[in-house]
Scaffold this motif. Sequence first.
Motif, short mmCIF file in Angstrom:
data_model
loop_
_atom_site.label_atom_id
_atom_site.label_comp_id
_atom_site.label_asym_id
_atom_site.label_seq_id
_atom_site.Cartn_x
_atom_site.Cartn_y
_atom_site.Cartn_z
N ASP A 309 -5.56 46.07 28.41
CA ASP A 309 -5.88 45.61 27.67
C ASP A 309 -5.90 44.51 26.21
N VAL A 310 -4.24 44.06 27.52
CA VAL A 310 -3.22 43.69 26.22
C VAL A 310 -4.45 42.03 25.85
N ILE A 311 -4.90 40.86 26.34
CA ILE A 311 -5.94 40.08 26.46
C ILE A 311 -7.18 40.80 25.60
N LEU A 312 -7.59 41.43 25.85
CA LEU A 312 -9.22 41.77 24.44
C LEU A 312 -7.97 42.01 23.31
N GLU A 313 -6.94 42.59 23.68
CA GLU A 313 -6.80 43.25 22.46
C GLU A 313 -6.37 41.54 20.82
N ILE A 314 -5.83 40.70 22.20
CA ILE A 314 -5.62 38.94 21.02
C ILE A 314 -6.98 38.89 20.85
N LEU A 315 -7.52 38.73 21.46
CA LEU A 315 -9.21 37.88 21.42
C LEU A 315 -9.70 38.32 20.35
N GLU A 316 -9.85 39.76 20.20
CA GLU A 316 -10.28 40.97 19.23
C GLU A 316 -9.56 39.83 16.86
N LEU A 317 -8.27 39.90 18.00
CA LEU A 317 -7.24 39.52 16.80
C LEU A 317 -7.91 38.10 16.21
N LEU A 318 -8.40 37.44 17.48
CA LEU A 318 -9.24 35.78 17.02
C LEU A 318 -10.45 36.20 16.67
N LEU A 350 -5.53 26.90 15.33
CA LEU A 350 -4.23 26.82 15.99
C LEU A 350 -3.38 27.79 14.39
N ASP A 351 -3.31 26.94 13.98
CA ASP A 351 -2.57 27.59 12.73
C ASP A 351 -2.19 29.47 12.14
N ARG A 352 -4.02 29.57 12.30
CA ARG A 352 -4.53 30.58 12.52
C ARG A 352 -3.74 31.61 12.66
N ALA A 353 -4.67 31.53 14.15
CA ALA A 353 -4.25 32.16 14.83
C ALA A 353 -3.26 32.73 15.24
N PHE A 354 -2.18 31.24 15.05
CA PHE A 354 -0.34 31.78 15.83
C PHE A 354 -0.01 32.87 14.08
N GLN A 355 -0.59 32.91 13.35
CA GLN A 355 -0.16 33.64 12.05
C GLN A 355 -1.15 34.57 12.49
N VAL A 356 -1.86 35.01 13.06
CA VAL A 356 -2.60 36.62 12.69
C VAL A 356 -1.98 37.31 14.45
N ILE A 357 -1.28 36.55 15.19
CA ILE A 357 -0.77 37.07 16.40
C ILE A 357 0.30 37.38 16.26
N ARG A 358 1.46 36.41 15.65
CA ARG A 358 2.90 36.43 15.37
C ARG A 358 2.94 38.09 14.13
N ASP A 359 1.35 38.24 13.58
CA ASP A 359 2.22 39.17 12.42
C ASP A 359 1.46 40.72 13.19
N HIS A 360 0.35 41.09 13.82
CA HIS A 360 0.40 41.83 14.53
C HIS A 360 0.24 41.92 16.14
N PRO A 362 3.63 41.86 18.90
CA PRO A 362 5.17 41.78 19.36
C PRO A 362 5.62 40.53 20.35
N TYR A 363 4.52 40.21 20.85
CA TYR A 363 5.00 39.11 22.04
C TYR A 363 5.04 37.79 21.41
N GLN A 364 5.32 36.78 22.54
CA GLN A 364 6.44 35.51 21.77
C GLN A 364 5.13 34.74 21.61
N VAL A 365 4.89 33.96 20.63
CA VAL A 365 4.05 33.01 20.58
C VAL A 365 4.48 31.74 20.45
N THR A 366 4.17 30.15 21.33
CA THR A 366 4.76 29.47 21.19
C THR A 366 3.20 28.48 21.22
N ILE A 367 3.57 27.30 19.93
CA ILE A 367 2.52 26.04 19.53
C ILE A 367 2.42 25.34 19.69
N THR A 368 2.34 23.95 20.48
CA THR A 368 2.13 22.71 20.87
C THR A 368 1.36 22.18 19.61
#
Length: 368
Positions: A309-318, A350-360, A362-368
Amino acid sequence: MSQKTVYIVGLGLIGSSLALGIRRDHPDYRILGYNRSRKSRDIALEKGFVDEATDRFALFASQADVIILAVPIEQTIDFIKELAQIPLKSTVLVTDAGSTKLAICQAADAYLKPAGINFIGGHPMAGSHKSGAIAADVNLFENAYYIFTKTAATKMDALPRLTDLLSGLHARFIEIDPQEHDRVTSQVSHFPHVLASSLMNQAGDYAFEHPFTNNFAAGGFRDMTRIAESEPGMWTSILMTNPDAVLERISEFQSRLNEIADAIRLRNSEHIWNFFDKGRQTRKEMEIHKRAGVDSFYDIYINVPDQEDVILEILELLRGISVVNIRINEENREDIAGILQITFKTREDLDRAFQVIRDHTPYQVTIT
């Protein structure tokens, strides 16, 4: 502008997305559509992209105030020839959405100008890995360049009429000479597709003797070759209508490859360093990271563990953020289970997604 009838010829991704953009700012306009395949016609009718649809090109032409040809280049030229023989409205405006402009504009001058038909070339520089009416997106052209090319057949009212009609696209309108358009796009669009397919063909052949080629093709190779998945018929048509400019780019690129090959052969580290540094600096100065070209998407990379459910967790945040594509790259890292790649259409998303995933998470997040 009073109520108008717009005839969109070709109800694929581009034509259907144009219809949605026109509907956004001009909901009272009557939009008619042509498409050879029934599937896209049915989708366009069902979803309300068009009010009526046909598989007979000439059927709606005489009713239209504006005709938009959103079909392959050779078919665009054939339809231009046919339009010159159809009794159209005296004030009709014809435009197209082709990726090369000189051949189309020359056809307009040869066939439409003698008939007194108003024409201006058009090229919306946006696209998607998806195709057909089912992939239509009202925001497809947002902040992308929409190029216009005037010809001898272009009347003074053409540009203001068309920019008003297409205001709902939220695109960046720009005018350029058709020959210059083909020169520029040969460098930033047409030749890169040749290069991407060349790299894939080379890697595919190399993998017969070196199978791990397929396993290790990640990162830069993936990003450089994504466009090799584009539709072959369209790109054959583009190269056939812009051969001189593309051949010139290929020849010039060969000389650059020879130059860096000589530097490697001679172990000239200074030349090699300057080669990479110039490329790095040039890329920083270009508008590549702005929404101003074909397939200008934004990617986020998330190192995810192999847990349920990790991927589902991230998609729910988005939820509420528009996602263009999702991909799991999991065969190229030994230290983690996978890299989740999510593609967005705008920098804001992109910026909204980065902020949400980083804040909620523990996963490492990289943007391009």
